[in-house]
Write an enzyme that holds these catalytic residues in place. Structure first.
Site, PDB file in Angstrom:
ATOM      1  N   SER A   1       0.826  -1.205   0.000  1.00 27.16           N
ATOM      2  CA  SER A   1       0.000   0.000   0.000  1.00 27.16           C
ATOM      3  C   SER A   1       0.862   1.258   0.000  1.00 27.16           C
ATOM      4  O   SER A   1       1.870   1.339   0.696  1.00 27.16           O
ATOM      5  CB  SER A   1      -0.887  -0.006   1.253  1.00 27.16           C
ATOM      6  OG  SER A   1      -1.636   1.188   1.303  1.00 27.16           O
TER       7      SER A   1
ATOM      8  N   LYS B   1      -3.738   2.128  -2.172  1.00 28.06           N
ATOM      9  CA  LYS B   1      -3.287   3.279  -1.399  1.00 28.06           C
ATOM     10  C   LYS B   1      -4.327   3.583  -0.318  1.00 28.06           C
ATOM     11  O   LYS B   1      -5.525   3.399  -0.528  1.00 28.06           O
ATOM     12  CB  LYS B   1      -3.118   4.483  -2.343  1.00 28.06           C
ATOM     13  CG  LYS B   1      -2.497   5.685  -1.674  1.00 28.06           C
ATOM     14  CD  LYS B   1      -1.867   6.623  -2.690  1.00 28.06           C
ATOM     15  CE  LYS B   1      -1.438   7.930  -2.045  1.00 28.06           C
ATOM     16  NZ  LYS B   1      -0.577   7.785  -0.867  1.00 28.06           N
TER      17      LYS B   1
ATOM     18  N   CYS C   1       0.666   4.740  10.169  1.00 30.41           N
ATOM     19  CA  CYS C   1       1.260   5.769   9.309  1.00 30.41           C
ATOM     20  C   CYS C   1       1.948   6.810  10.183  1.00 30.41           C
ATOM     21  O   CYS C   1       1.306   7.460  11.010  1.00 30.41           O
ATOM     22  CB  CYS C   1       0.219   6.447   8.444  1.00 30.41           C
ATOM     23  SG  CYS C   1       0.955   7.737   7.408  1.00 30.41           S
TER      24      CYS C   1
ATOM     25  N   GLY D   1       8.897  -4.861   3.953  1.00 35.42           N
ATOM     26  CA  GLY D   1       9.961  -4.054   4.536  1.00 35.42           C
ATOM     27  C   GLY D   1      11.245  -4.300   3.758  1.00 35.42           C
ATOM     28  O   GLY D   1      12.026  -5.183   4.083  1.00 35.42           O
TER      29      GLY D   1
END
Lengths: 305, 253
Positions: A21, A45, A130, A243
């Site tokens: 995302s 997103k 976030c 990651g």
């Protein structure tokens, strides 16, 4: 061709690879480059209830083997995501993982209810991590009680499975993982970016307009591997690992650490064809190793250390 | 693409000629390449560099860049026959269709904003448009392409310290020489573009922006700017995929 087949709650995937995302928009740009049906899934997103412009620029800064970003959840808002983005995506049969964000629990509930009602998203990904918005977001991701309450409330209004995207900006990520599992999460996504800062030594000021940003890219991969390994020892919940993935070996490492599927983020920016390339490489690898399914890697891995 | 030449043409300014099939895909002056300076993860990101000129017959294009950091320094070390990882051509370039033969186009460039204007000047010249160019640099050592622009018409140069051309800014040149024009095209530092937009509030033509980019294809939302219609709202343009060339007064500078 079932060596890569990966079935997770809400996501029946022909392979375990999806774009992460925030690194793929809603897919339109990449659809000009390759067929999105090749992907295992698409993580959209982040969507918020109202349109957001996001932060001022500069929004990105390069760091050693990584990058900092502070986009600020720019998105066209729930209504346009449904009427424009999801309707455009309807022509693809790739399952969608819709990332949702907000500043209050009510925001999350509204977005979760409306998106799951469309029947177009296979699962939701709760963005409680976030680092680039001033309120909400990361607070839900660092306090286990808040994270659990949010998970419970979103689960209650959703008609599809809910994954919780965990923040690495915590002392013990297993506490968060267990809290959201108890609250009913169907899966975990991990890890989001690490909070960081770069200072322009000429101006003496932070380079990003938002001052701090989220660190991603190969630099954070060892942290993601360690955290997935720790969480996998505590839970059997499905884990979408991410990651710093940019190579086949990275994917193998994530699966061995305990991931059921993986998401490729920053690497899409340096090589827009990275996802289909890695899918082909993983298929060849599984064939060469004689694996009937790629998950055999994980079973071998996590039980042995 | 394959490096055909790579040489320093002014202080810390390099001109690189690259050969490859993607030259055939260039549609307008002002498009850019997104270049990976190293195959290694350091430095990680691509660098957006505008295309200065191209030659479709032999599949060659030219870029001009300033060695400012790690990535461009690595690029400056590339030798003939080395290969370079290039994504492109990207973005929307200058549209010259509306500029008529008998009109005058004023081209204004500042520093490393000058390169994309060169192929624009040539395209306008070939179309029969009268081209006047004003180029601004920091000092004499950083001046480049002054003579090349003369292929398209009259050229004025200014430098901040006055060591080449006239002393001052490009806007001083336009005022002092009383330059008249029907179309205004510009690329350079934001203060220069802002000054031009303020001085010529009815200008027709377009400007090209520079911004830090992530993906270069419109997916990451790193290079977003506000629009003048909705300066504080959620309306936006992406420099990489909606631009880098925009009509005057469309985006907030």
């Amino acid at each position: 061709m079932t060596r890569l087949q990966t079935n997770l709650p809400g996501l029946t995937m022909k392979n375990p690879i999806m774009p992460a995302s925030g690194c793929f928009g809603f897919g339109e740009e990449f659809a000009n480059l390759y067929d999105l049906n090749q992907l295992g899934a698409i993580a959209l997103k982040a969507t918020t209830n109202h349109p957001r412009f996001g932060n001022e620029t500069p929004r990105v800064a390069e760091t050693p083997a990584g990058m900092l970003n502070a986009i600020g959840l720019q998105n066209p808002g729930l209504d346009k995501v449904i009427s424009e983005k999801l309707s455009w995506l309807e022509t693809y049969d790739t399952p969608l993982l819709a990332n949702i964000a907000g500043t209050t629990m009510e925001d999350y509930e509204e977005v979760a209810a409306d998106l799951s009602e469309t029947n177009q998203v296979g699962a939701l990904e709760l963005n409680i991590s976030c680092p680039n918005v001033k309120e909400g977001g990361i607070a839900f991701g660092t306090d286990p009680d808040l994270a659990a309450e949010l998970t419970r409330r979103v689960k209650a209004v959703s008609t599809c499975p809910v994954y919780v995207k965990l923040s690495p900006n915590v002392t013990d990520i297993t506490v968060l993982a267990q809290a959201v599992e108890r609250a009913g999460a169907d899966g975990l996504s991990m890890i989001n970016t690490l909070s960081g800062m770069k200072i322009d030594i000429h101006s003496g000021k932070p380079l990003l307009a938002n001052e701090s940003g989220g660190l991603s890219g190969p630099a954070i991969k060892p942290i993601a591997i360690r955290m997935i390994h720790e969480v996998r020892k505590q839970t059997e919940l499905p884990i979408i690992g991410m990651g710093g993935i940019s190579t086949l070996n990275d994917i193998i490492e994530f699966i061995i650490a305990g991931a059921d599927a993986v998401a490729v983020g920053t690497a899409n920016f340096t090589n827009p064809f990275i996802c289909p390339e890695l899918i082909d490489e993983l298929e060849d690898y599984a064939k060469a190793k004689g694996l009937e399914n790629i998950q055999e890697l994980r079973q071998k891995g996590v039980n042995s250390f | 693409m394959i490096v055909r030449s790579n040489r320093e043409i002014a202080e810390n300014i390099f001109e690189m000629t690259l050969q490859g099939e993607i030259v055939q895909e260039i549609t307008a002056p002002g498009q850019f390449l997104h270049i990976k300076p190293s195959a290694q993860p350091v430095p990680l990101l691509r660098r957006p560099i505008s295309i200065c000129n191209n030659n479709k017959q032999n599949n060659e294009l030219t870029i001009i860049y300033r060695t400012e950091g790690e990535g461009t320094t690595l690029l400056s070390e590339r030798k003939e026959n080395d290969s370079v990882d290039v994504l492109g051509p990207l973005g929307n370039g200058f549209s010259i269709d509306e500029t008529k033969q008998e009109e005058t186009a004023l081209i204004v460039g500042g520093g490393v904003g000058v390169p994309p204007l060169y192929s624009l000047a040539l395209a306008l010249f070939e179309r029969g448009v009268k081209v006047t160019t004003v180029l601004g640099f920091a000092d004499a050592a950083s001046v480049f392409y002054e003579n090349r622009f003369k292929e398209a018409g009259e050229v004025y140069v200014s430098t901040i310290d006055g060591s080449a051309g006239s002393k001052g800014l490009v806007t001083d040149v336009i005022d002092n020489e009383s330059l008249q024009f029907d179309r205004l095209y510009a690329c350079g530092p934001t203060p220069m573009l802002k000054a031009l937009e303020e001085n010529y509030p009815n200008a027709q033509g377009s400007l090209s922006l520079e911004e830090r980019m992530g993906c270069g294809i419109g997916a990451c939302f790193a290079c977003v700017c506000h629009t003048q219609n909705d300066p504080g709202g959620s309306e936006y343009r992406k420099v990489c995929s909606d631009g880098p060339v925009f009509p005057w007064r469309e985006v907030v500078l």
